[in-house]
Design a protein around this motif. Sequence first.
Motif, PDB file in Angstrom:
ATOM      1  N   PRO A   1      -2.578   1.283   9.501  1.00 52.17           N
ATOM      2  CA  PRO A   1      -1.604   1.148  10.665  1.00 52.17           C
ATOM      3  C   PRO A   1      -0.329   1.667  10.331  1.00 52.17           C
ATOM      4  O   PRO A   1       0.125   2.107  11.375  1.00 52.17           O
ATOM      5  CB  PRO A   1      -1.738  -0.372  10.724  1.00 52.17           C
ATOM      6  N   GLU A   2      -0.033   1.800   9.235  1.00 52.58           N
ATOM      7  CA  GLU A   2       1.383   2.366   8.991  1.00 52.58           C
ATOM      8  C   GLU A   2       1.212   3.128   7.735  1.00 52.58           C
ATOM      9  O   GLU A   2       0.443   3.015   6.745  1.00 52.58           O
ATOM     10  CB  GLU A   2       2.186   1.331   8.467  1.00 52.58           C
ATOM     11  N   ASN A   3       1.394   4.433   7.661  1.00 53.24           N
ATOM     12  CA  ASN A   3       1.356   5.555   6.556  1.00 53.24           C
ATOM     13  C   ASN A   3       2.511   6.568   6.569  1.00 53.24           C
ATOM     14  O   ASN A   3       2.324   7.698   6.227  1.00 53.24           O
ATOM     15  CB  ASN A   3       0.092   6.077   6.671  1.00 53.24           C
ATOM     16  N   THR A   4       3.718   6.043   6.525  1.00 53.13           N
ATOM     17  CA  THR A   4       4.837   6.605   6.678  1.00 53.13           C
ATOM     18  C   THR A   4       5.380   7.117   5.156  1.00 53.13           C
ATOM     19  O   THR A   4       5.285   6.505   4.323  1.00 53.13           O
ATOM     20  CB  THR A   4       5.975   6.154   7.387  1.00 53.13           C
ATOM     21  N   THR A   5       5.493   8.457   4.945  1.00 58.28           N
ATOM     22  CA  THR A   5       5.935   8.865   3.887  1.00 58.28           C
ATOM     23  C   THR A   5       7.273   8.287   3.373  1.00 58.28           C
ATOM     24  O   THR A   5       8.087   8.225   4.105  1.00 58.28           O
ATOM     25  CB  THR A   5       5.966  10.444   3.737  1.00 58.28           C
TER      26      THR A   5
ATOM     27  N   ARG B   1       0.892  -1.265  -0.065  1.00 56.82           N
ATOM     28  CA  ARG B   1      -0.165   0.182   0.185  1.00 56.82           C
ATOM     29  C   ARG B   1       1.086   1.118  -0.059  1.00 56.82           C
ATOM     30  O   ARG B   1       1.821   1.424   0.877  1.00 56.82           O
ATOM     31  CB  ARG B   1      -0.905  -0.100   1.254  1.00 56.82           C
ATOM     32  N   ILE B   2       0.850   2.068  -1.035  1.00 57.79           N
ATOM     33  CA  ILE B   2       1.488   3.379  -1.049  1.00 57.79           C
ATOM     34  C   ILE B   2       0.855   4.216   0.373  1.00 57.79           C
ATOM     35  O   ILE B   2      -0.159   4.253   0.645  1.00 57.79           O
ATOM     36  CB  ILE B   2       1.445   4.053  -2.405  1.00 57.79           C
ATOM     37  N   PRO B   3       1.836   5.116   0.552  1.00 56.58           N
ATOM     38  CA  PRO B   3       1.293   6.137   1.516  1.00 56.58           C
ATOM     39  C   PRO B   3       0.050   6.898   1.109  1.00 56.58           C
ATOM     40  O   PRO B   3       0.249   7.376  -0.137  1.00 56.58           O
ATOM     41  CB  PRO B   3       2.693   6.893   2.015  1.00 56.58           C
ATOM     42  N   ASP B   4      -0.855   7.236   1.924  1.00 57.13           N
ATOM     43  CA  ASP B   4      -1.901   8.050   1.766  1.00 57.13           C
ATOM     44  C   ASP B   4      -1.571   9.481   2.238  1.00 57.13           C
ATOM     45  O   ASP B   4      -2.031   9.629   3.203  1.00 57.13           O
ATOM     46  CB  ASP B   4      -3.074   7.183   2.270  1.00 57.13           C
ATOM     47  N   ASP B   5      -0.681  10.214   1.623  1.00 51.60           N
ATOM     48  CA  ASP B   5      -0.197  11.444   2.120  1.00 51.60           C
ATOM     49  C   ASP B   5      -0.319  12.593   1.395  1.00 51.60           C
ATOM     50  O   ASP B   5       0.560  13.552   1.424  1.00 51.60           O
ATOM     51  CB  ASP B   5       1.277  11.131   2.406  1.00 51.60           C
ATOM     52  N   GLU B   6      -0.962  12.328   0.040  1.00 53.00           N
ATOM     53  CA  GLU B   6      -1.073  13.327  -0.905  1.00 53.00           C
ATOM     54  C   GLU B   6       0.124  13.671  -1.813  1.00 53.00           C
ATOM     55  O   GLU B   6       0.059  14.347  -2.714  1.00 53.00           O
ATOM     56  CB  GLU B   6      -1.665  14.771  -0.287  1.00 53.00           C
ATOM     57  N   ASN B   7       1.109  12.766  -1.636  1.00 50.17           N
ATOM     58  CA  ASN B   7       2.052  12.703  -2.562  1.00 50.17           C
ATOM     59  C   ASN B   7       1.873  11.684  -3.560  1.00 50.17           C
ATOM     60  O   ASN B   7       1.065  10.961  -3.687  1.00 50.17           O
ATOM     61  CB  ASN B   7       3.439  12.320  -1.984  1.00 50.17           C
TER      62      ASN B   7
END
Lengths: 348, 120
Positions: free
Chosen positions: A318-322, A31-37
């Motif tokens: 659970p994990e969403n680090t850029t 899963r890619i980070p869900d951080d708007e990048n």
Amino acid sequence: MIELKADKLVFSCPDVHASAALSISFQRTLRIPDDENDYPLPPGLGEFPLRHIDDHADRVPASWIEHGGVMLPMYQSEAMWLYFDSKYDVERHVDYPFAIKIATGKINAVSGKEWKQGLHRKPTQDYVVVPGQPWLDGYCVEKGIIRQFVAMPLGAGYTAEEQITGKAEHGGLQIMAIPMKREVYEKRFPKREPARFSIGRMPHFSMSDSCAEYGEMGLAPGGRMKQDIYEDEFDLADWDLEQASRCFVHIANSMVWHQITGTKPPTTPPTAKEYTAAGLPWFMWYDDKRAGLKGSKVLGSLKSIATLGRHKKDVPLPENTTVKPQNVIPLRQGLNKNQVREFEEVGQ
Amino acid sequence: MKVQPEFGVFIRQRRQALQIRNNSFSVRGLAKELGIQPSYISKIERGEVAPPSEETIVRMAHVLGEDPDVLLALAGKVSRELRQAIVKRPMLFAELIRQLKDAPDHALLRVVREVRDGNW
């Protein structure tokens, strides 16, 4: 007709043409980070197992039996992408063309519209075309950008279906494959001399008891990824709608997969952080010859899982680090022989 | 054994399609998985040598996610399992194949299990 072969859905239309066959597999991925990048394409980590619903009829909800089709396991917040591969015609040196409609919870993943029969280009195209579109990783939200398909429990409010319709009714994936008409195919792609080399192609949500009991899942929009969904280069009348076939793909929570099937689900994939730290490759796909769709306004207005989680004061991922992918491998459609060799050498 | 160019073309096309997002499908990666030399894979793909043994073709089909019978047919072979079935009841299978050889695909496909579509 549709068969289940080695964890692939195989659509074949022998009445249309001997080469009119398409396989679709459901790829495990990180899963890619869900951080708007905007991230490059993540890898394939193998196929999700697929099973006939009818083989486990005594352990699935009645609605699944009514829908028919197949099922696969996903962990909550696990991602997937779809891999399309139509049959290669050795006489014409081309993969047989198919138009494919994909919906999640009966919401079209390309147009954002509710499921309806047929193919449409106005106001927006609602299907992808293979060959040319080798995979689909998520919802077409902008030109050149998708939001990753991420599994969430049906009824929790995150899925595209629930955000658009306000109901947790269908879940899963719905797929329809339409072959090109035989006469159009034979005219567009005449037979050619045998080649020794092939060319690389290259609201308010109601949650029913059954949703929770069977771990029924839907797909929700996750992080942003660079991926074009290409315009159909053929004529709308080229597609043989009379030969269309469709399949409902149910998603069971991996935690109950063993109870349903008696077999273990795949292990959880690595996180984007772990994968990137190991220096493993990400990918970028280029096809300068095709035009990308603009993206659906409806899908573009959906809230991502992380964003919606903040609104709900929930932590759904659970994990969403850029991460900053360093090892990005460029891929291009229409590779010539030398380019394929270069790529092989890089790979070896 | 006769060279079967279509077999090599098919293997190369399938391998390259898989390699795009999984580099273990490089020539070297596939050779390692199959326990054969990379140069042999290259020669097979270029149609310079005859297809490999039935055992290798079946393993190749498994690794590439293809149907072993399709790959064997492209290589001009019939699996040992099918040969044994025919040898066991040669008259029955010979007659069956003769009768079915010109039947339309939809008639043959009736014996294949389809994914059932329901109401949705």
